[in-house]
Design an enzyme around this catalytic site. Structure first.
Site, PDB file in Angstrom:
ATOM      1  N   ASP A  91       0.828  -1.212   0.000  1.00 39.99           N
ATOM      2  CA  ASP A  91       0.000   0.000   0.000  1.00 39.99           C
ATOM      3  C   ASP A  91       0.859   1.257   0.000  1.00 39.99           C
ATOM      4  O   ASP A  91       1.798   1.377   0.805  1.00 39.99           O
ATOM      5  CB  ASP A  91      -0.846   0.048   1.278  1.00 39.99           C
ATOM      6  CG  ASP A  91      -2.228  -0.546   1.097  1.00 39.99           C
ATOM      7  OD1 ASP A  91      -2.691  -0.668  -0.056  1.00 39.99           O
ATOM      8  OD2 ASP A  91      -2.848  -0.883   2.116  1.00 39.99           O
ATOM      9  N   GLU A 138      -5.491   4.234  -3.060  1.00 39.39           N
ATOM     10  CA  GLU A 138      -6.932   4.370  -2.844  1.00 39.39           C
ATOM     11  C   GLU A 138      -7.519   5.527  -3.651  1.00 39.39           C
ATOM     12  O   GLU A 138      -6.887   6.587  -3.775  1.00 39.39           O
ATOM     13  CB  GLU A 138      -7.218   4.614  -1.349  1.00 39.39           C
ATOM     14  CG  GLU A 138      -6.834   3.442  -0.471  1.00 39.39           C
ATOM     15  CD  GLU A 138      -7.196   3.654   1.005  1.00 39.39           C
ATOM     16  OE1 GLU A 138      -7.826   4.686   1.345  1.00 39.39           O
ATOM     17  OE2 GLU A 138      -6.847   2.773   1.812  1.00 39.39           O
ATOM     18  N   GLU A 171     -13.989  -2.528  -1.463  1.00 41.09           N
ATOM     19  CA  GLU A 171     -14.195  -2.761  -0.029  1.00 41.09           C
ATOM     20  C   GLU A 171     -15.558  -2.231   0.409  1.00 41.09           C
ATOM     21  O   GLU A 171     -15.911  -1.069   0.133  1.00 41.09           O
ATOM     22  CB  GLU A 171     -13.071  -2.063   0.775  1.00 41.09           C
ATOM     23  CG  GLU A 171     -13.218  -2.269   2.274  1.00 41.09           C
ATOM     24  CD  GLU A 171     -11.965  -1.938   3.073  1.00 41.09           C
ATOM     25  OE1 GLU A 171     -10.927  -1.600   2.467  1.00 41.09           O
ATOM     26  OE2 GLU A 171     -12.031  -2.015   4.311  1.00 41.09           O
TER      27      GLU A 171
HETATM   28  O1  KIV Z   1      -4.692  -2.089   4.317  1.00 40.17           O
HETATM   29  C1  KIV Z   1      -5.252  -3.165   4.031  1.00 40.17           C
HETATM   30  O2  KIV Z   1      -5.040  -4.206   4.651  1.00 40.17           O
HETATM   31  C2  KIV Z   1      -6.175  -3.157   2.913  1.00 40.17           C
HETATM   32  C3  KIV Z   1      -7.039  -4.374   2.718  1.00 40.17           C
HETATM   33  C4  KIV Z   1      -8.010  -4.514   3.798  1.00 40.17           C
HETATM   34  C5  KIV Z   1      -7.675  -4.399   1.383  1.00 40.17           C
HETATM   35  O3  KIV Z   1      -6.241  -2.229   2.193  1.00 40.17           O
END
Ligand code: KIV
Length: 306
Positions: free
Chosen positions: A124, A155, A222
């Protein structure tokens, strides 16, 4: 002394199961991965999406759990910024830094490398590391790719599509994330289902199509109504949708590892199943998750979706 204690506790003594294993965490390549499988690539993900084979994704934040999930057949490991809650005890993901993400991505990458893991590693981009400019996003993505990520996740739709396109053009595979986007939970007014109103659903559909057109390989949906998620999935040609609280109609599923092991500092979300129930151990719980995703018994829309 148990074998478990010998790995995570004091250096192994003569009464441990293996005197030849390294004292902490096992010998290189002697760990979880027993049967090497083919590396999961972005091309393999596209093939799975095209053939209808469900994609099983789990989050992981450290080497040992990542290797165990990989050995159980998890296709993709996400170093999620959920580590803010899981590892750091925060109540949101907002405080997670790029350095936090780089560190945990490197830990997971090293675990997969050491056990010759196959899972695709996604990391991420945290809040504040890609909102300022496309150049900032690229610099942040480079840090995570150099730490071992093979794809980055960001995101949002709208402005974020342009950022995604900029990264993809420069060789960074991208996974989008629509619906409940935890980094902007304050603006969304809480952790609630997204896309219930026609206008919101239409915006999400357009964002999904725009992300695919920009070249996104995957798209997390989500807390999206199951019908909308299935509808978006049906419109995607090459971009594989991965649901979390989005019903059974997506190309794959993701859960936060600790949630599916029944560990949570707060309230468990409706979309989680505790795979430790009835499992003899963690490895079996991971394998149970993979099997349930692949054979379509998880999620159960009557229990885990809206
Ligand atoms: O940060 C995370 O773990 C996520 C998942 C829940 C999709 O973005």
């Amino acid at each position: 002394m148990t074998d478990h204690a010998s790995r995570g506790g004091a250096p192994a003594g003569p009464d441990t199961a293996s005197e030849t294993a390294a004292p902490y965490g096992g010998a290189p390549h002697g760990g979880a991965a027993q049967t090497p499988r083919k590396k999961i690539t972005t091309a393999r993900i596209a093939d799975m999406h095209a053939s209808g084979e469900k994609i099983a994704m789990l989050t992981a934040y450290d080497a040992t759990f990542a290797a165990a999930a990989d050995a159980a057949g998890v296709d993709c490991i996400l170093v999620g910024d959920s580590l803010g809650m899981i590892c750091q005890g925060r109540s949101t993901t907002v405080g997670v830094s790029l350095e936090d993400m780089r560190y945990h991505t490197q830990c997971v990458a090293q675990g997969l490398e050491r056990t010759q893991g196959s899972a695709l590693l996604i990391a991420d981009l945290p809040f504040g590391s890609y909102q300022q400019s496309r150049e900032q996003a690229l610099a942040s993505a480079v840090q995570l790719m150099q730490a071992g990520a093979q794809m980055i996740k960001l995101e949002g739709g709208g402005w974020a599509v342009e950022v995604a396109a900029f990264l993809i053009e420069r060789g960074v595979p991208v996974c989008g994330h629509l619906g409940l986007t935890p980094q902007t939970v304050a603006a969304l007014g809480g952790y609630r289902v997204q896309g219930r109103q026609d206008e919101d659903a239409a915006r999400m559909r357009n964002d999904a199509l725009a992300l695919e057109a920009a070249g996104a390989s995957m798209l997390v949906l989500e807390m999206v109504p199951a019908r909308l998620a299935a509808d978006i999935t049906g419109q995607m040609r090459s971009c594989a949708t991965i649901g979390i609280g989005a019903g059974s109609g997506t190309a794959g599923q993701v859960l936060v590892m600790h949630d599916m092991l029944g560990l949570n500092l707060g309230r468990m979300a409706k979309f989680v199943r505790n795979f430790m129930q009835g499992a003899p151990g963690i490895q079996a719980a991971f394998a149970g998750y993979v099997a349930a995703v692949k054979n379509g018994t998880f999620p159960d829309d009557a229990l885990h979706a809206w």
